[in-house]
Design a protein around this motif. Structure first.
Motif, PDB file in Angstrom:
ATOM      1  N   ALA A 190       0.936  -0.927  -0.040  1.00 39.35           N
ATOM      2  CA  ALA A 190      -0.023  -0.009  -0.165  1.00 39.35           C
ATOM      3  C   ALA A 190       0.840   1.150  -0.003  1.00 39.35           C
ATOM      4  O   ALA A 190       0.758   2.420  -0.638  1.00 39.35           O
ATOM      5  CB  ALA A 190      -0.912  -0.010   1.363  1.00 39.35           C
ATOM      6  N   LEU A 191       1.954   1.277   0.797  1.00 46.32           N
ATOM      7  CA  LEU A 191       3.008   2.266   0.842  1.00 46.32           C
ATOM      8  C   LEU A 191       3.355   2.840  -0.507  1.00 46.32           C
ATOM      9  O   LEU A 191       3.484   3.862  -1.120  1.00 46.32           O
ATOM     10  CB  LEU A 191       3.841   2.101   1.817  1.00 46.32           C
ATOM     11  CG  LEU A 191       4.907   3.238   2.030  1.00 46.32           C
ATOM     12  CD1 LEU A 191       4.562   4.593   2.417  1.00 46.32           C
ATOM     13  CD2 LEU A 191       5.914   2.862   3.290  1.00 46.32           C
ATOM     14  N   LEU A 192       3.901   1.479  -1.263  1.00 46.18           N
ATOM     15  CA  LEU A 192       4.305   1.781  -2.559  1.00 46.18           C
ATOM     16  C   LEU A 192       3.478   2.368  -3.486  1.00 46.18           C
ATOM     17  O   LEU A 192       3.959   3.215  -4.482  1.00 46.18           O
ATOM     18  CB  LEU A 192       5.244   0.521  -2.896  1.00 46.18           C
ATOM     19  CG  LEU A 192       6.299   0.015  -2.562  1.00 46.18           C
ATOM     20  CD1 LEU A 192       6.769  -1.190  -2.966  1.00 46.18           C
ATOM     21  CD2 LEU A 192       7.699   0.981  -2.765  1.00 46.18           C
ATOM     22  N   PHE A 193       2.461   1.928  -3.535  1.00 43.04           N
ATOM     23  CA  PHE A 193       1.225   2.444  -4.399  1.00 43.04           C
ATOM     24  C   PHE A 193       0.778   3.914  -3.950  1.00 43.04           C
ATOM     25  O   PHE A 193       0.762   4.590  -5.081  1.00 43.04           O
ATOM     26  CB  PHE A 193      -0.100   1.610  -4.145  1.00 43.04           C
ATOM     27  CG  PHE A 193      -1.233   2.071  -5.005  1.00 43.04           C
ATOM     28  CD1 PHE A 193      -1.344   1.736  -6.140  1.00 43.04           C
ATOM     29  CD2 PHE A 193      -2.279   2.960  -4.316  1.00 43.04           C
ATOM     30  CE1 PHE A 193      -2.482   2.452  -6.844  1.00 43.04           C
ATOM     31  CE2 PHE A 193      -3.269   3.417  -5.181  1.00 43.04           C
ATOM     32  CZ  PHE A 193      -3.218   2.930  -6.567  1.00 43.04           C
ATOM     33  N   ALA A 194       0.800   4.199  -2.795  1.00 40.58           N
ATOM     34  CA  ALA A 194       0.711   5.946  -2.485  1.00 40.58           C
ATOM     35  C   ALA A 194       2.079   6.515  -3.045  1.00 40.58           C
ATOM     36  O   ALA A 194       1.565   7.648  -3.508  1.00 40.58           O
ATOM     37  CB  ALA A 194       0.503   5.626  -0.937  1.00 40.58           C
ATOM     38  N   ILE A 195       3.070   6.135  -2.774  1.00 44.53           N
ATOM     39  CA  ILE A 195       4.263   6.817  -3.414  1.00 44.53           C
ATOM     40  C   ILE A 195       4.150   6.977  -4.836  1.00 44.53           C
ATOM     41  O   ILE A 195       4.368   8.183  -5.580  1.00 44.53           O
ATOM     42  CB  ILE A 195       5.572   6.207  -3.103  1.00 44.53           C
ATOM     43  CG1 ILE A 195       5.870   6.107  -1.402  1.00 44.53           C
ATOM     44  CG2 ILE A 195       6.873   6.644  -3.695  1.00 44.53           C
ATOM     45  CD1 ILE A 195       6.827   5.332  -0.898  1.00 44.53           C
ATOM     46  N   GLY A 196       3.941   5.779  -5.468  1.00 46.00           N
ATOM     47  CA  GLY A 196       3.686   6.002  -6.968  1.00 46.00           C
ATOM     48  C   GLY A 196       2.734   6.941  -7.431  1.00 46.00           C
ATOM     49  O   GLY A 196       2.941   7.650  -8.392  1.00 46.00           O
ATOM     50  N   ASP A 225       8.621  -0.431 -10.318  1.00 49.30           N
ATOM     51  CA  ASP A 225       9.408  -1.594 -10.338  1.00 49.30           C
ATOM     52  C   ASP A 225       9.514  -2.105  -9.012  1.00 49.30           C
ATOM     53  O   ASP A 225       9.695  -3.643  -9.027  1.00 49.30           O
ATOM     54  CB  ASP A 225      10.765  -1.268 -10.736  1.00 49.30           C
ATOM     55  CG  ASP A 225      10.709  -0.989 -12.476  1.00 49.30           C
ATOM     56  OD1 ASP A 225       9.848  -1.151 -13.098  1.00 49.30           O
ATOM     57  OD2 ASP A 225      11.985   0.014 -12.631  1.00 49.30           O
ATOM     58  N   ALA A 226       9.535  -1.419  -7.915  1.00 51.20           N
ATOM     59  CA  ALA A 226       9.600  -2.203  -6.768  1.00 51.20           C
ATOM     60  C   ALA A 226       8.245  -2.650  -6.379  1.00 51.20           C
ATOM     61  O   ALA A 226       8.262  -3.842  -5.628  1.00 51.20           O
ATOM     62  CB  ALA A 226       9.753  -0.886  -5.508  1.00 51.20           C
ATOM     63  N   THR A 227       7.001  -2.240  -6.761  1.00 54.14           N
ATOM     64  CA  THR A 227       6.003  -2.961  -6.681  1.00 54.14           C
ATOM     65  C   THR A 227       5.954  -4.249  -7.426  1.00 54.14           C
ATOM     66  O   THR A 227       5.551  -5.206  -6.733  1.00 54.14           O
ATOM     67  CB  THR A 227       4.629  -2.142  -7.180  1.00 54.14           C
ATOM     68  OG1 THR A 227       4.690  -0.628  -6.197  1.00 54.14           O
ATOM     69  CG2 THR A 227       3.501  -2.714  -6.777  1.00 54.14           C
TER      70      THR A 227
END
Length: 369
Positions: A190-196, A225-227
């Protein structure tokens, strides 16, 4: 000696015995120690999937030639006993006409004169062989044969318990991995999605600064990519070996039942080597078990439930046993149980529901595997 110290020593001994019972190697080492004295060679042999035995525990040897020795099916006394499933002995190893002599050189190197071998039997299955080779001439008497057979029976029980404990540990490990995967998905994912998403919004709002926009777009792609990498890692973390997948799923179903109802639900796996099922067959079986648990929840008025799994080639049997009111005299299966029975029947399986004479109901499904 202080009574508290004595009690602690007793507890320490009991703990050591428990650890031995849950460790195959230690259980076999103790069996060999009971079987042979310092003047004799003793060994245990373990089969692989093709029935080839390997001497995995050896005690009292002088040369090492027996260690890790591979014994093809029916060769030597060890192979013969494994194939026959009964105790055998030769009082003159080199002169016996009852065995093959593939291993005469090994036996002669250890100066063994005679050999007694007994199978490690559990629930009709031969788990291996326990053998002793005295270096002096003589004959095996009834007392020695009975003693060796009793030790083999204890060792077979210990092996069975150790393998079940190993399987339970592996299932627990994979359950924890799945829990960790879910936590990482909900938090890091969820954090990576929010950052993207935040980077994309910022890039849209910086039309006047192409350089900043390009840098933000690069960061957004890195977040994507990290996601993707996280998703692949979570897929690996959630996956279970095929042989454990059914146990993991059934444990989860028991926990879900307990969460819904507040009743204890225990999973008991009665085999150390659960079979691997094709996904379609496993799904059909799991659906049937869930329907059985739902019926317990709705109708049984039970205080506890046990789900057991047993593999007796070629059948896999899963039973749901509750301690409730049992089946009424006018019992007829409902639509859910009928549908699951028909689905298993299309795969060559069957379902049976009976009242337990001691109270409760037993739902039992059998599926060829």
């Amino acid at each position: 000696m202080d009574m508290r110290v004595h009690s602690l020593l007793e507890l320490e001994e009991q703990y050591a015995n428990l650890l031995a019972a849950l460790d195959r190697g230690e259980a076999l080492r103790r069996a060999l120690a009971l079987l042979a004295d310092g003047s004799e060679v003793a060994w245990t042999a373990r089969p692989d999937a093709d029935g080839v035995l390997t001497l995995d525990q050896v005690t009292g040897d002088r040369t090492g030639v027996l260690r890790a020795l591979r014994v093809p099916p029916s060769t030597g006394l060890t192979g013969k006993v494994f194939r026959a499933g009964r105790a055998e002995w030769v009082d003159d190893y080199f002169g016996s006409q009852e065995i093959t002599h593939d291993f005469d050189r090994h036996i002669a190197t250890e100066n063994v004169r005679r050999v007694l071998a007994v199978p490690l039997l559990r629930d009709g299955e031969t788990l291996g062989v326990l053998a002793i080779g005295p270096r002096e001439d003589g004959t095996f008497g009834d007392r020695e044969i009975e003693h060796a057979s009793a030790i083999a029976a204890q060792a077979a029980l210990a092996i069975s318990l150790a393998e079940r404990a190993r399987l339970s540990r592996e299932i627990a490990v994979h359950e924890e991995r799945r829990r960790m995967a879910a936590d990482l998905h909900d938090s890091v994912g969820a954090l990576l999605f929010a950052i993207g998403s935040g980077m994309a919004d910022l890039a849209e709002s910086t039309q006047a600064d192409p350089e900043l926009r390009a840098r933000l777009e690069g960061l957004r792609r890195q977040a994507v990519d990290a996601t993707t990498a996280l998703r692949e890692s979570l897929r690996t973390l959630r996956s279970s070996p095929a042989a454990l997948a059914l146990g993991v799923a059934l444990r989860a179903d028991c926990e879900a039942f307990a969460d819904r109802t507040g009743l204890p639900a225990e999973l008991v796996i009665l085999d150390e080597d659960p079979p691997e099922l094709a996904p379609s067959r496993s799904d059909t079986l799991l659906t049937a078990v869930r329907e059985a648990l739902l019926n317990v929840e709705k109708h049984a008025h039970a205080s506890a439930v046990t789900v057991s799994v047993q593999h007796s080639n070629p059948w896999l049997t899963v039973a749901v046993h509750d301690d409730g009111v049992g089946l009424g005299p006018d019992y007829t299966p409902g639509l859910g149980l009928t549908s699951s029975a028909e689905a298993l029947g299309r795969l060559g399986g069957s379902v049976r529901v009976v009242s337990d004479p001691d109270g409760g109901t037993i739902w039992r499904a059998r599926l060829p595997c």
